[in-house]
Design an enzyme around this catalytic site. Sequence first.
Site, mmCIF file in Angstrom:
data_model
loop_
_atom_site.group_PDB
_atom_site.id
_atom_site.type_symbol
_atom_site.label_atom_id
_atom_site.label_comp_id
_atom_site.label_asym_id
_atom_site.label_seq_id
_atom_site.Cartn_x
_atom_site.Cartn_y
_atom_site.Cartn_z
ATOM 1 N N ASP A 1 4.137 -4.694 -7.354
ATOM 2 C CA ASP A 1 3.553 -3.421 -6.837
ATOM 3 C C ASP A 1 4.189 -2.208 -7.482
ATOM 4 O OD1 ASP A 1 5.776 -4.425 -5.342
ATOM 5 O OD2 ASP A 1 5.596 -2.449 -4.360
ATOM 6 N N ASN A 2 5.217 -2.484 -8.217
ATOM 7 C CA ASN A 2 5.591 -1.259 -8.737
ATOM 8 C C ASN A 2 5.537 -1.182 -10.413
ATOM 9 O OD1 ASN A 2 6.978 -0.450 -6.676
ATOM 10 N ND2 ASN A 2 8.825 -1.363 -6.829
ATOM 11 N N GLY B 1 0.905 -1.310 -0.020
ATOM 12 C CA GLY B 1 -0.058 0.047 -0.017
ATOM 13 C C GLY B 1 0.772 1.023 0.122
ATOM 14 N N LYS C 1 4.903 12.065 -2.499
ATOM 15 C CA LYS C 1 5.688 10.843 -2.003
ATOM 16 C C LYS C 1 6.857 11.265 -0.890
ATOM 17 C CE LYS C 1 8.696 7.435 -3.548
ATOM 18 N NZ LYS C 1 9.272 6.282 -4.585
ATOM 19 N N ASP D 1 9.012 4.658 7.995
ATOM 20 C CA ASP D 1 8.724 5.950 8.556
ATOM 21 C C ASP D 1 7.785 7.088 7.789
ATOM 22 O OD1 ASP D 1 10.290 6.504 6.720
ATOM 23 O OD2 ASP D 1 12.066 7.499 7.999
ATOM 24 N N ARG E 1 4.297 13.893 -7.580
ATOM 25 C CA ARG E 1 4.344 13.122 -8.682
ATOM 26 C C ARG E 1 2.804 13.316 -9.368
ATOM 27 N NH1 ARG E 1 6.474 7.064 -7.228
ATOM 28 N NH2 ARG E 1 4.500 6.816 -5.917
#
Length: 497
Positions: free
Chosen positions: A260-261, A98, A120, A132, A183
């Site tokens: 996931d990328n 996620g 991001k 973090d 982004r």
Amino acid sequence: MVAMNAPDRIFPDGPRWRDDGFVRRAGAPLAVVQPPQPVPEAHWVARNEAYARELGWWDWLQRDEALALLAGNAQPAGGTLATVYSGHQFGVWAGQLGDGRALLLGEADTPLGPLELQLKGSGLTPYSRMGDGRAVLRSSIREYLGSEAMHALGIPTTRALALVGSPLPVRRERVETAAVVTRVAPSFLRFGHFEHFAHTAADEAALRRLADDTIERYFPAQAEAANRYAALLEEVARRTARLVAQWQAVGFCHGVMNTDNMSLLGLTIDYGPFGFLDAFDPGHVCNHSDHQGRYAYARQPNVAFWNLHALAQALLPLIVDSDAAVAALEPYKTEFLAALQTAMRAKLGLRDERPEDGTLVDDLLRRMAADGADYTISFRRLARFDSTPGARNDALRDMFLDREAFDAWALRYAERLRAESSLDAERRLRMERSNPKYVLRNHLAETAIRQAETGDFGEVSRLLAVLQHPFDEQPEHEALAGFPPDWARQLEISCSS
Ligand code: AMP
Ligand code: MG
């Protein structure tokens, strides 16, 4: 610091948010509202003027309000959103991942169509797991420059609008400082979003809704197909094939091709330990953390195909017929080969298609690999190839250790050019639009990063400006087109970001 929840109407020339953006409308279970965590002393590291002007936001980017919003120190009226996805990392099912450090500001109407803006590095979310929620300046500069370099090369990618820095300490191998990249993309949907609802959530109704919404919004041409989900899969396979062919042709190594990328729209997404090849080495592994070399340059086409199988598996409950799913993936191979051949023919300046072209390209690449010839510089020099009989082509020849082998290849190339009555001057112009002079080599990014870490962002902006015109000569920036210095070999780019 600007107060949180500032109403977005005070930015009349900034993004005009849609109330019915894809993610906002989807809501749960795809996305949760999650405010960003403010950063102290936010300041601009870079603003992408050319792109901001295209979007009509350049004036807005001069304002404190824009800085506050893009730092995560203010938020749009509807709040910011984090989405959930899962995925396969390094070939192994990783379960739920996620947006652990990304937040969607919203979807804006722009002269380039509706676009999502995502921060991001804007803090913790429910998906941060052990992380973090932050991104360091170093990796954010790489993403900012990398994505814009790819766009200028004509390769589909998420874009970067701006980069905000803060002295907030962030612990990686050493203590670094925080940054937030803005982004931009029509959508940040990943293969992993579908894998999530198929496997982790095992919620077929949610999976179907996501697929239906996706088709309606981003793949309308597939909506009427007999099996719309198979048609969706096939279109994603074709786009991915074309994308990876472009990566291979330009010598781009993604570094972390986890599912996931992988963008559902066929964009390059998630710039981490990526790299552009220096010396041509098919086995090059740009990610120092990739010990098995799973994502080596030459493996990218197969990995993308593997990832598409993971997407097919996720869509199978909707496609139902597994033969239809397999058939939908099949065009990947032909589409990839056709796109790669087109790209390589352009790099060699060949207009006609001839059966011997494949071997001509392969033999050149084999020679380059054997002699460790620099990928970008060799092809750029090839553009100035003199096809007159007896010409020595010293600049290009010097790229090879085995000069005789090069001469033999050059003879065949000259013959091939004559066979289509190629004119050197005209071909050179064409080839210089297919063979970039400037790519974002690691050492160039590193120089900009080291300077930025001292508070001087000049090199980030200069590099961006040069990389936005990668095919132009730009003689004043010649030094950025040179061979990598010896110290570049010591650079280790890992997943740490
Ligand atoms: P990546 O390797 O950057 O594609 O990230 C894989 C997963 O880890 C994604 O779910 C990211 O959101 C998450 N992630 C990576 N770095 C951090 C971080 N510093 N804090 C929170 N989540 C992170
Ligand atoms: Mg990622």
